[in-house]
Design a protein around this motif. Structure first.
Motif, PDB file in Angstrom:
ATOM      1  N   UNK A  45       0.839  -1.197   0.000  1.00  0.00           N
ATOM      2  CA  UNK A  45       0.000   0.000   0.000  1.00  0.00           C
ATOM      3  C   UNK A  45       0.877   1.250   0.000  1.00  0.00           C
ATOM      4  N   UNK A  46       1.914   1.247   0.837  1.00  0.00           N
ATOM      5  CA  UNK A  46       2.837   2.385   0.880  1.00  0.00           C
ATOM      6  C   UNK A  46       3.547   2.598  -0.442  1.00  0.00           C
ATOM      7  N   UNK A  47       3.912   1.516  -1.114  1.00  0.00           N
ATOM      8  CA  UNK A  47       4.598   1.632  -2.405  1.00  0.00           C
ATOM      9  C   UNK A  47       3.658   2.215  -3.458  1.00  0.00           C
ATOM     10  N   UNK A  48       2.378   1.825  -3.420  1.00  0.00           N
ATOM     11  CA  UNK A  48       1.399   2.397  -4.342  1.00  0.00           C
ATOM     12  C   UNK A  48       1.282   3.905  -4.114  1.00  0.00           C
ATOM     13  N   UNK A  49       1.236   4.304  -2.841  1.00  0.00           N
ATOM     14  CA  UNK A  49       1.160   5.736  -2.522  1.00  0.00           C
ATOM     15  C   UNK A  49       2.400   6.464  -3.020  1.00  0.00           C
ATOM     16  N   UNK A  50       3.555   5.843  -2.860  1.00  0.00           N
ATOM     17  CA  UNK A  50       4.798   6.439  -3.350  1.00  0.00           C
ATOM     18  C   UNK A  50       4.764   6.587  -4.866  1.00  0.00           C
ATOM     19  N   UNK A  51       4.314   5.552  -5.568  1.00  0.00           N
ATOM     20  CA  UNK A  51       4.239   5.608  -7.030  1.00  0.00           C
ATOM     21  C   UNK A  51       3.314   6.725  -7.494  1.00  0.00           C
ATOM     22  N   UNK A  52       2.184   6.879  -6.789  1.00  0.00           N
ATOM     23  CA  UNK A  52       1.231   7.922  -7.144  1.00  0.00           C
ATOM     24  C   UNK A  52       1.838   9.314  -7.001  1.00  0.00           C
ATOM     25  N   UNK A  53       2.492   9.548  -5.873  1.00  0.00           N
ATOM     26  CA  UNK A  53       3.091  10.863  -5.631  1.00  0.00           C
ATOM     27  C   UNK A  53       4.278  11.121  -6.546  1.00  0.00           C
ATOM     28  N   UNK A  54       5.058  10.088  -6.828  1.00  0.00           N
ATOM     29  CA  UNK A  54       6.194  10.253  -7.725  1.00  0.00           C
ATOM     30  C   UNK A  54       5.720  10.579  -9.140  1.00  0.00           C
ATOM     31  N   UNK A  55       4.687   9.877  -9.590  1.00  0.00           N
ATOM     32  CA  UNK A  55       4.135  10.178 -10.912  1.00  0.00           C
ATOM     33  C   UNK A  55       3.609  11.592 -11.001  1.00  0.00           C
ATOM     34  N   UNK A  56       2.923  12.044  -9.941  1.00  0.00           N
ATOM     35  CA  UNK A  56       2.427  13.416  -9.918  1.00  0.00           C
ATOM     36  C   UNK A  56       3.570  14.421 -10.004  1.00  0.00           C
ATOM     37  N   UNK A  57       4.668  14.111  -9.317  1.00  0.00           N
ATOM     38  CA  UNK A  57       5.823  15.008  -9.339  1.00  0.00           C
ATOM     39  C   UNK A  57       6.390  15.135 -10.747  1.00  0.00           C
TER      40      UNK A  57
END
Length: 401
Positions: A45-57
């Protein structure tokens, strides 16, 4: 009959902001529940959140350069289209690698806050439409409508519980909420289309780059990155996960709780605007932020659910008062031609920094160190506040000069 042309562009912008924050409000709570229901671990779940924020960046980097060369309305419409595609793709995918890819390229926002590709575009549109003397008040109003909508979205996160009482499986009910997210994206695109088109400024030879304000913006970006890295430990999806695992909070109870945190945050924005007129933007940011971080750290040790929720509500009432003041401050200390680039340059490092910490928090959760993400977040945020005060207490915006 009201003519469409008589409605101010800021009204359309506020309406669109409220729609997308409504969608983000329920998605931030439902995302960890959905992923856990699919059989994934807290670390995943944490990795999914990281991927989402990284993509947004990374998308925000692109937006920062395009925003100075292209019509802002057209870019907002493209972002809304991506929101629709995200909502359509998530409920039909159960493979973790594909979910990771959708999170990376899509608009799912685990923070339910102002970390998305929409932010620099909306900030640039808002700053161009208002005078300096009205800027902080309008940014406070912009944040207010978004937070109220996010609070409503948090309440909507309880809908799957009601759907299960009607005979639907919880997983099916949550998938229907992703469909609702796509519908919200469609409505948002219709509203963004009402913003008058306005060509990018050609006042400088290189409108996509920073000019005289470069040093200020880079220093602010570095500080904002520290703040965002800290905040990434307790993005709303992970805070919901903490409450689910620590106190066995139900989905309906979580929806009600996050509704009230959203309401408190919302009404703190006009208070922040009013306070900033008396003590200044920087002081408002710092002296409301520090007590909120202390409340968060105390919540990590709370032995009972009511005490933990009370401390988190105190945090919610104070922690977001820096949002409109920070946005207004950035727009105030740069030239008009630099605003789109400045919004991007301060948003991108925030998104990149915030993308790292959710995976670390997920690992801490998986290792049963559930209090540590809250403690790390609070300590780092206090450090950021003190550094911001030291570095920028003497740099005043025009209305304070």
């Amino acid at each position: 009959m009201i003519q469409v042309q008589s409605i101010q562009p800021t009204t359309w912008l506020f309406t669109a902001r409220s729609l997308r924050d409504f969608g983000d409000g329920f998605m931030a709570i439902l995302l960890p529940v959905y992923l856990l229901a699919l059989g994934f671990s807290p670390l995943q779940v944490g990795i999914i959140a990281t991927a989402s924020l990284l993509g947004s960046a990374l998308l925000t980097i692109v937006i920062g350069f395009l925003g100075a060369h292209h019509d802002l309305r057209r870019l907002l419409l493209a972002a809304a289209g991506l929101m629709v595609a995200t909502g359509a793709a998530m409920p039909i995918i159960s493979d973790y690698a594909l979910l990771l890819a959708v999170a990376f390229v899509g608009t799912i926002n685990p923070s339910a806050g102002s970390v998305s590709i929409f932010v620099p575009l909306e900030h640039a549109v808002l700053a161009r439409e208002v005078a300096n003397v009205e800027r902080t008040r309008m940014f406070a109003r912009y944040s207010l409508v978004g937070a109220l909508a996010s609070a409503g979205g948090a309440l909507a996160a309880a809908l799957p519980d009601f759907m299960t009482r009607l005979g639907l499986a919880q997983l099916t009910a949550i998938k229907l909420m992703f469909v609702l997210y796509a519908v919200v994206g469609i409505l948002g695109s219709l509203v963004y289309a009402r913003i008058p088109p306005r060509p990018a400024s050609h006042e400088t030879d290189k409108p996509g780059t920073l000019g005289p304000s470069r040093a200020i913006v880079l220093k602010l970006a570095a500080l904002f990155s520290l703040d965002a890295f800290a905040g990434g430990f307790v993005v709303q999806s992970l805070l919901a996960l903490w409450l689910f695992e620590r106190f066995n909070l139900s989905l309906s109870e979580a929806g009600v709780f996050f509704f009230w945190t959203g309401m408190l945050s919302a009404f703190s924005f006009p208070v922040a605007a009013r306070l900033s007129r008396h003590v200044g933007l920087v002081n408002t940011m710092v002296f409301t932020h520090i007590p909120s971080s202390v409340a968060l750290m105390l919540a990590a040790f709370a032995p009972t659910l009511p005490l933990a929720l009370a401390l988190l509500l105190v945090r919610a009432a104070l922690s977001q008062m820096d949002v409109p003041t920070r946005s207004s401050y950035v727009m105030a200390v740069v030239t008009e031609a630099e605003r789109a680039a400045a919004a991007s340059f301060t948003s991108v490092p925030r998104s990149l920094a915030a993308a790292v910490s959710p995976a670390i928090a997920g690992a801490l959760f998986a290792a049963s160190y559930r209090a540590w993400p809250l403690l790390i977040c609070g300590a780092l945020k206090i450090t950021y506040d003190l550094l911001l005060l030291l570095q920028f207490r003497h740099l005043k915006p025009p209305e304070e000069g």
